[in-house]
Design a protein around this motif. Structure first.
Motif, PDB file in Angstrom:
ATOM      1  N   THR A 121       1.027   5.636  -0.385  1.00 40.55           N
ATOM      2  CA  THR A 121       0.375   6.938  -0.562  1.00 40.55           C
ATOM      3  C   THR A 121       1.474   7.934  -0.896  1.00 40.55           C
ATOM      4  O   THR A 121       2.617   7.762  -0.463  1.00 40.55           O
ATOM      5  CB  THR A 121      -0.368   7.403   0.710  1.00 40.55           C
ATOM      6  OG1 THR A 121       0.561   7.453   1.779  1.00 40.55           O
ATOM      7  CG2 THR A 121      -1.505   6.456   1.061  1.00 40.55           C
TER       8      THR A 121
ATOM      9  N   THR B  59       0.865  -1.186   0.000  1.00 39.28           N
ATOM     10  CA  THR B  59       0.000   0.000   0.000  1.00 39.28           C
ATOM     11  C   THR B  59       0.896   1.227   0.000  1.00 39.28           C
ATOM     12  O   THR B  59       1.791   1.333   0.840  1.00 39.28           O
ATOM     13  CB  THR B  59      -0.883   0.046   1.269  1.00 39.28           C
ATOM     14  OG1 THR B  59      -1.540  -1.208   1.394  1.00 39.28           O
ATOM     15  CG2 THR B  59      -1.907   1.165   1.180  1.00 39.28           C
TER      16      THR B  59
ATOM     17  N   LYS C 240       4.918   7.064   1.133  1.00 39.27           N
ATOM     18  CA  LYS C 240       4.750   6.218   2.327  1.00 39.27           C
ATOM     19  C   LYS C 240       4.329   4.842   1.850  1.00 39.27           C
ATOM     20  O   LYS C 240       3.445   4.726   1.013  1.00 39.27           O
ATOM     21  CB  LYS C 240       3.611   6.753   3.201  1.00 39.27           C
ATOM     22  CG  LYS C 240       3.981   7.913   4.060  1.00 39.27           C
ATOM     23  CD  LYS C 240       2.854   8.102   5.075  1.00 39.27           C
ATOM     24  CE  LYS C 240       2.979   9.465   5.722  1.00 39.27           C
ATOM     25  NZ  LYS C 240       1.815   9.799   6.520  1.00 39.27           N
ATOM     26  N   TYR C 241       4.946   3.813   2.403  1.00 40.59           N
ATOM     27  CA  TYR C 241       4.583   2.475   1.951  1.00 40.59           C
ATOM     28  C   TYR C 241       4.362   1.535   3.129  1.00 40.59           C
ATOM     29  O   TYR C 241       4.931   1.707   4.193  1.00 40.59           O
ATOM     30  CB  TYR C 241       5.664   1.915   1.018  1.00 40.59           C
ATOM     31  CG  TYR C 241       7.024   1.800   1.673  1.00 40.59           C
ATOM     32  CD1 TYR C 241       7.960   2.820   1.561  1.00 40.59           C
ATOM     33  CD2 TYR C 241       7.356   0.677   2.419  1.00 40.59           C
ATOM     34  CE1 TYR C 241       9.185   2.727   2.184  1.00 40.59           C
ATOM     35  CE2 TYR C 241       8.587   0.572   3.041  1.00 40.59           C
ATOM     36  CZ  TYR C 241       9.497   1.605   2.926  1.00 40.59           C
ATOM     37  OH  TYR C 241      10.717   1.501   3.550  1.00 40.59           O
ATOM     38  N   ASN C 242       3.534   0.574   2.913  1.00 39.20           N
ATOM     39  CA  ASN C 242       3.329  -0.551   3.843  1.00 39.20           C
ATOM     40  C   ASN C 242       3.423  -1.824   3.037  1.00 39.20           C
ATOM     41  O   ASN C 242       2.758  -1.960   2.014  1.00 39.20           O
ATOM     42  CB  ASN C 242       1.920  -0.502   4.457  1.00 39.20           C
ATOM     43  CG  ASN C 242       1.883   0.313   5.730  1.00 39.20           C
ATOM     44  OD1 ASN C 242       2.908   0.704   6.258  1.00 39.20           O
ATOM     45  ND2 ASN C 242       0.680   0.553   6.207  1.00 39.20           N
TER      46      ASN C 242
HETATM   47  C1  LIG Z   1       0.743   1.576   7.265  1.00 39.93           C
HETATM   48  O1  LIG Z   1       0.212   0.842   8.349  1.00 39.93           O
HETATM   49  C2  LIG Z   1       0.104   1.578   9.550  1.00 39.93           C
HETATM   50  C3  LIG Z   1      -0.335   0.636  10.649  1.00 39.93           C
HETATM   51  O2  LIG Z   1      -1.346  -0.231  10.213  1.00 39.93           O
HETATM   52  C4  LIG Z   1      -0.867   2.737   9.317  1.00 39.93           C
HETATM   53  O3  LIG Z   1      -0.963   3.516  10.493  1.00 39.93           O
HETATM   54  C5  LIG Z   1      -0.374   3.586   8.172  1.00 39.93           C
HETATM   55  O4  LIG Z   1      -1.312   4.592   7.881  1.00 39.93           O
HETATM   56  C6  LIG Z   1      -0.169   2.744   6.941  1.00 39.93           C
HETATM   57  N1  LIG Z   1       0.402   3.542   5.863  1.00 39.93           N
HETATM   58  C7  LIG Z   1      -0.040   3.474   4.599  1.00 39.93           C
HETATM   59  C8  LIG Z   1       0.739   4.268   3.632  1.00 39.93           C
HETATM   60  O5  LIG Z   1      -0.976   2.779   4.288  1.00 39.93           O
END
Ligand SMILES: *[C@@H]1O[C@H](CO)[C@@H](O)[C@H](O)[C@H]1NC(C)=O
Ligand SMILES: *[C@@H]1O[C@H](CO)[C@@H](O)[C@H](O)[C@H]1NC(C)=O
Ligand SMILES: *[C@@H]1O[C@H](CO)[C@@H](O)[C@H](O)[C@H]1NC(C)=O
Length: 639
Positions: A231, A229, A242-244
């Motif tokens: 943004t 994910t 920002k990545y997850n």
């Molecule tokens: C990534 O995960 C964290 C914890 O679940 C969350 O707070 C954050 O917003 C997420 N960032 C993105 C870019 O999705």
């Protein structure tokens, strides 16, 4: 800026219902299959065996376990292309108008090298309810006709000798499907044969069905990247990502490397994340993703690649995600992309073409994008269901902005019930999961033409909207309304107001001279009440290609031209207001499409192009307007 005060208030209570839903449905990633050094793809498209279950109760296939042997041994089969809709492939009425279960199967072989890998079967779209077996073992069921689903199938595969995949699909629409419909049983045996039923729909688009998109196998290592994910934002010339990363693993030690590559393949940012799944990266002198010909924007739809390498003692999984750096915001009555006001020169589209119905066709996709650019369009709405990922890829690559609409078309009072809502929530989850990283997607549309004046609609859609906002707080949310500002109950919950309008066509039929007055009053009323950006997402008229008349009359090419010009006049009056709030216009429709037999005409002829993609007179009028708007927009941004 997108989160407006009133909306924030109900995020909190519904946060829990969303979490609950995520748990119930076990949400996981649905990354588009992309080849890499660690991932192989095996296409299962081609000509499959096919048979429809025309037994009276439509249940013979299950009673006789057709999935336990090759379909051709259960009875006579037809040849069916995958992907395609099955409806227009034969010459029989029974097949075109069939309602119930149809069965597909084919053989395939896999490489013995795949024993050590994770093998996933992915179906990009099966309309509507599907059951999938691999070598007679049921591996997955899915409901919803327009979004992908997948399952690990390695344990059921033979790595020497033939495998068989069987897919049964039921195209029945009920009050609990999206789009909804209803089966009507005709029990009067003096007028109807025994067991006679018909499918009613709530939209005028033909309910094409079948395996509409690709069926594929792909591999990953056992330790793999399940989801990504991202943004994006920017400040001056610095991009911010920002990545997850969601990883699934068995090995205890692992390392994660995240790199950003520019479109020449040079690394412009890099992070070693190790045990952490999330992080942030900056891009110096960033190239922003701009919509097609959004003048002074610094070029076309620039795409970077997020290269994720997930390393364990056993393997390395590599996934390359294309993405763009761009922002979308609603501020006051305006919509901004990359902090500049964005005006949508759009069309409402369909996936619809001769013979293949709604089946994926790369030639049609590329032709349609060429036509969008020829028209000078910069956006479309996926009316009224999510389109193929290959279409979304082109939107990302060519800078065409998308309002991504779910299949919640024409919901009425009988649809506002818990089972439909649970399914609708699920569909929104799947849609956001699939398209969340796409720069072209600037907005989620949760519905089109619901009975949004009903109190039940308000309760129903409050949950759908807050759930969607919880899934993605970054994009504005909308729905397309055909109601008025004084009776619509949903506009208060959305960020952008989308309106479908047919003055001079289905209302005030044949009366072009009331359009400017009615439209300017209508749009002004909406703005005065909500002070939100407005996009007219549908307006238009039908025209039978080649039918002419002077002066124009309904269904002639001239009438379609005259009508859209009246709307353009109304739109221009709104655009010249000191505080502009009209953020776009989308003609209904891009091209003619197949309609249902109860809608009076075989073809919905509201396209500015024919179904064969030939321009009607209205296409030239629209093109002239869009080029004029582009020039105007260039003049404004130069000053
Ligand atoms: C990534 O995960 C964290 C914890 O679940 C969350 O707070 C954050 O917003 C997420 N960032 C993105 C870019 O999705
Ligand atoms: C399959 O189709 C038949 C005929 O329309 C219908 O009666 C039945 O409920 C359908 N089943 C599902 C699961 O959609
Ligand atoms: C997971 O790890 C254990 C212990 O290292 C090993 O025995 C097992 O085979 C692994 N499972 C997979 C699917 O690789």
């Amino acid at each position: 800026m997108v989160l407006l005060g009133t909306i924030k208030m109900f995020i909190v209570p519904c946060y829990f219902c969303s979490i609950l839903l995520l748990n119930i449905y076990g949400v996981h990633g649905i990354l588009y299959p992309r080849e890499s050094e660690s991932r192989q793809i095996q296409d299962l498209n081609g000509i499959w065996d096919f048979r429809m279950d025309d037994s009276t109760n439509r249940n013979k296939g299950f009673e006789e376990d057709w999935f336990k042997q090759p379909l051709k041994r259960t009875g006579s089969v037809l040849k069916m292309p995958v992907p395609s809709s099955f409806n227009d492939i034969t010459e029989t009425r029974e097949m075109r108008d069939f309602v119930g279960w149809v069965w597909y199967d084919r053989q395939f072989y896999v490489s013995p090298d795949w024993i050590k890998k994770r093998v996933v079967l992915r179906v990009d779209s099966a309309h509507y309810t599907a059951v999938v077996w691999v070598n007679s073992i049921e591996v997955v069921k899915h409901t919803g006709g327009h979004l992908p689903f997948e399952r690990e199938v390695g344990e059921h595969l033979k790595f020497s000798g033939a495998n068989r995949v069987t897919i049964a699909i039921n195209n029945t629409l009920t009050p609990e499907t999206l789009p909804p419909g209803e089966i009507v049983w005709h029990t009067d045996s003096s007028s109807y044969p025994i067991g006679y039923f018909t499918q009613k729909t709530q939209t005028n688009a033909f309910n094409y069905a079948g395996l509409h998109r690709s069926v594929r196998l792909y591999t990953t290592p056992v330790d793999y990247v399940d989801d990504i994910t991202i943004t994006t934002s920017f400040y001056h010339s610095k991009g911010h990502v920002k990545y997850n990363i969601s990883r699934k693993r068995n090995a205890t030690n692992s390392a994660l490397t995240v790199e950003i590559l520019d479109n020449d393949g040079n690394t412009v940012a890099r992070a070693q994340a190790d045990e952490k799944d999330g992080g942030e990266l900056d891009i110096e002198n960033v190239n922003l993703w701009w919509p097609y010909l959004m003048v002074d924007g610094g070029g076309p739809a620039y795409l970077y690649t997020l290269k994720v390498s997930f390393n364990t003692s056993q393997s390395t999984d590599v996934y390359r995600l294309p993405f763009g750096v761009r922002t979308v915001e609603v501020n006051g009555s305006q919509l901004f992309i990359n902090k500049k006001p964005f005006y949508c020169r759009g069309v409402a589209k369909q996936e619809d073409a001769d013979i293949r119905g709604r089946g994926l066709d790369l030639a049609v996709i590329v032709k349609d994008f060429n036509l969008l650019k020829w028209l000078g369009a910069n956006c479309f709405r996926t009316s009224h269901y999510p389109y193929a990922e290959e279409i979304m890829d082109q939107a990302d690559q060519q800078g065409i902005v998308v309002i991504d609409e779910c299949p919640g078309m024409g919901l009425r009072s009988i649809n506002f019930r818990p089972a439909t809502k649970a399914h609708h929530l699920r569909v929104m989850t799947e849609l956001v999961q699939r398209d969340k990283n796409r720069p072209s997607v600037i907005m989620w549309s949760v519905a089109s033409d619901p009975e949004s004046d009903l109190p039940q609609a308000e309760n129903y859609f409050r949950s759908i909207i807050s759930h969607t906002r919880h899934l993605d707080s970054g994009r504005p949310i909308t729905f397309a309304s055909n109601k008025q500002e004084h009776n619509d109950r949903l506009a208060q919950y959305v960020d952008v107001i989308c309106l479908n309008r047919y003055v001079g066509w289905s209302r005030d039929q044949g009366h072009l001279d009331v359009i400017v007055l009615k439209m300017t009053k209508d749009l002004t009323n909406w703005y005065n009440k909500y002070k939100k950006p407005i996009i007219v997402t549908e307006y238009g008229a039908g025209a039978i290609p080649g039918l002419h008349k002077a002066p124009s009359a309904m269904f002639t090419e001239q009438y379609q031209v005259d009508l859209i010009k009246e709307y353009h006049d109304a739109f221009d009056r709104m655009r010249r207001l000191p505080i502009p709030f009209l953020m776009g216009e989308m003609v209904w429709n891009f091209a003619d499409f197949q309609s249902t037999s109860d809608s009076g005409l075989d073809r919905n002829n509201m396209g500015v192009l024919t179904r064969q993609r030939e321009p009607k007179a209205a296409a030239y009028a629209l093109k002239a307007r869009y080029y004029h708007l582009m020039e105007e927009c260039a003049l404004i941004s130069k000053n």
